[in-house]
Enzyme design. Structure first.
Site, PDB file in Angstrom:
ATOM      1  N   GLU A 187      -5.809  -5.169  10.201  1.00 24.05           N
ATOM      2  CA  GLU A 187      -4.769  -4.197  10.531  1.00 24.05           C
ATOM      3  C   GLU A 187      -5.103  -3.480  11.841  1.00 24.05           C
ATOM      4  OE1 GLU A 187      -2.537  -2.869   6.703  1.00 24.05           O
ATOM      5  OE2 GLU A 187      -4.321  -1.640   6.910  1.00 24.05           O
TER       6      GLU A 187
ATOM      7  N   HIS B  20      -9.663   1.223   4.454  1.00 25.15           N
ATOM      8  CA  HIS B  20      -8.418   1.361   5.208  1.00 25.15           C
ATOM      9  C   HIS B  20      -8.674   2.274   6.407  1.00 25.15           C
ATOM     10  CE1 HIS B  20      -4.356   2.517   6.290  1.00 25.15           C
ATOM     11  NE2 HIS B  20      -3.970   1.403   5.697  1.00 25.15           N
TER      12      HIS B  20
ATOM     13  N   LYS C 163       0.196   4.254  -0.328  1.00 25.89           N
ATOM     14  CA  LYS C 163      -0.428   5.470   0.237  1.00 25.89           C
ATOM     15  C   LYS C 163      -0.123   6.676  -0.655  1.00 25.89           C
ATOM     16  CE  LYS C 163      -0.254   3.247   4.697  1.00 25.89           C
ATOM     17  NZ  LYS C 163      -0.215   3.335   6.141  1.00 25.89           N
TER      18      LYS C 163
ATOM     19  N   ASN D 162       0.880  -1.173   0.000  1.00 26.02           N
ATOM     20  CA  ASN D 162       0.000   0.000   0.000  1.00 26.02           C
ATOM     21  C   ASN D 162       0.917   1.223   0.000  1.00 26.02           C
ATOM     22  OD1 ASN D 162      -1.788   2.050   0.518  1.00 26.02           O
ATOM     23  ND2 ASN D 162      -2.337   1.361   2.585  1.00 26.02           N
TER      24      ASN D 162
ATOM     25  N   GLU E  84      -7.076   4.647   7.588  1.00 25.31           N
ATOM     26  CA  GLU E  84      -6.860   6.072   7.299  1.00 25.31           C
ATOM     27  C   GLU E  84      -8.073   6.669   6.586  1.00 25.31           C
ATOM     28  OE1 GLU E  84      -3.053   5.515   5.391  1.00 25.31           O
ATOM     29  OE2 GLU E  84      -2.251   4.901   7.327  1.00 25.31           O
TER      30      GLU E  84
ATOM     31  N   SER F 112       3.027  -2.370  10.271  1.00 25.56           N
ATOM     32  CA  SER F 112       4.476  -2.410  10.511  1.00 25.56           C
ATOM     33  C   SER F 112       5.128  -3.747  10.127  1.00 25.56           C
ATOM     34  CB  SER F 112       4.809  -2.041  11.953  1.00 25.56           C
ATOM     35  OG  SER F 112       4.407  -0.712  12.225  1.00 25.56           O
TER      36      SER F 112
ATOM     37  N   GLY G 219       2.191   1.961  10.816  1.00 27.26           N
ATOM     38  CA  GLY G 219       3.169   3.039  10.699  1.00 27.26           C
ATOM     39  C   GLY G 219       3.842   3.416  12.013  1.00 27.26           C
TER      40      GLY G 219
HETATM   41  P1  PGA Z   1       2.571   0.083   7.614  1.00 31.81           P
HETATM   42  O1  PGA Z   1       1.137   0.348   6.949  1.00 31.81           O
HETATM   43  O2  PGA Z   1       3.108  -1.195   7.044  1.00 31.81           O
HETATM   44  O3  PGA Z   1       3.398   1.279   7.233  1.00 31.81           O
HETATM   45  O4  PGA Z   1       2.353  -0.022   9.094  1.00 31.81           O
HETATM   46  C1  PGA Z   1       0.242  -0.714   6.719  1.00 31.81           C
HETATM   47  C2  PGA Z   1      -1.029  -0.191   6.100  1.00 31.81           C
HETATM   48  O5  PGA Z   1      -1.465   0.915   6.456  1.00 31.81           O
HETATM   49  O6  PGA Z   1      -1.628  -0.847   5.235  1.00 31.81           O
END
Ligand code: PGA
Length: 247
Positions: A165, A93, A11, A9, A95, A211, A171
């Site tokens: 997740e 997601h 982003k 992803n 976010e 992560s 993150g």
């Molecule tokens: P990350 O993000 O691996 O940077 O923690 C995962 C995601 O948001 O899909």
């Protein structure tokens, strides 16, 4: 046997030029991987990535709207994603849920429309830190799964990928423990079994995300119920993402 699926992803990262460079290298380096590999790039890069004719790496988007076309300024339709070579689309997601206030109801409309169009949704579910501390993790992910999938038929369910997740692990460098993630994912699969029967539930791939990096991917992939990963930060660099794909 479920084929593992590792999706990146990206982003809001990468210009078209940067995306093309990474995708090309990645495609070469994972050509012989038995794992399904997807990059979910920003909308602006999808067309250029599709034109590369990648052999191994599949394309996905990070969001879409549920209407076919019309006065929806700033939105992208499922047909537009198909047109630029997308096979997958990340929906719900955290976010999108948190920053853009997407509800389970809206996410469900997107899931249904994606499937109707022939796109495979990667439906994200996961609890906040406060919900985890209040021991609501299972309730939250089961509710998000059930509401996100409302109206999805038995015929369609095998085309859905679910990404568990935990929001506090995205993150942050913090990860869920492999066993713990496996337990939550087991409850998601039980929910699928209640909705679609055990046989169909066994066919649905459920990823872990939050992560994930080359040094911890094995811990997740060795769990019985975890079928892959949704990777943010560590999917941006070829070396790291290849390290994850070759777990
Ligand atoms: P990350 O993000 O691996 O940077 O923690 C995962 C995601 O948001 O899909």
């Amino acid at each position: 046997m479920r084929t593992p699926i590792i999706a990146g992803n990206w982003k809001m990262h990468k210009t078209v030029g940067e995306a093309v460079e990474v995708a090309r290298k990645l495609d070469e380096q994972v050509a012989d991987s038995p794992v399904e590999v997807v990059i979910c790039a920003p909308f602006t890069s999808l067309s250029a990535l599709s034109a590369l004719g990648l052999k191994k790496v599949k394309l996905g988007a990070q969001n879409m709207y549920y209407a076919d076309q019309g006065a929806f300024t700033g939105e992208i339709s499922p047909a537009m994603l198909e047109d630029v070579g997308c096979e997958y689309v990340i929906l719900g997601h955290s976010e999108r849920r948190e920053i853009f206030q997407e509800s389970d109801e809206l996410i469900n409309k997107k899931v249904l429309k994606a499937l109707e169009t022939g796109l495979k949704p990667i439906l994200c579910v996961g609890e906040t830190l406060a919900q985890r501390k209040a021991e609501q993790t299972t309730d939250v992910v089961v509710a998000q799964t059930t509401q996100g999938l409302a109206g999805v038929s038995a015929k369609q369910i095998a085309h859905v990928v679910i990404a568990y997740e935990p929001i506090w692990a995205i993150g942050t460098g913090e990860t869920s423990d492999g066993k713990d993630a496996n337990q939550v994912i087991t409850s998601i699969r039980q929910t699928l079994a209640e909705l679609y029967g055990p046989e169909l539930a066994e066919q649905v791939r459920i990823q872990y995300g939050g992560s994930v990096k080359p040094s911890n991917i094995a811990e997740f992939m060795e769990q019985t119920e975890i079928d892959g990963a949704l990777v943010g930060g560590a999917s941006l660099k070829v070396e790291d993402f290849v390290g994850i794909i070759r777990y």
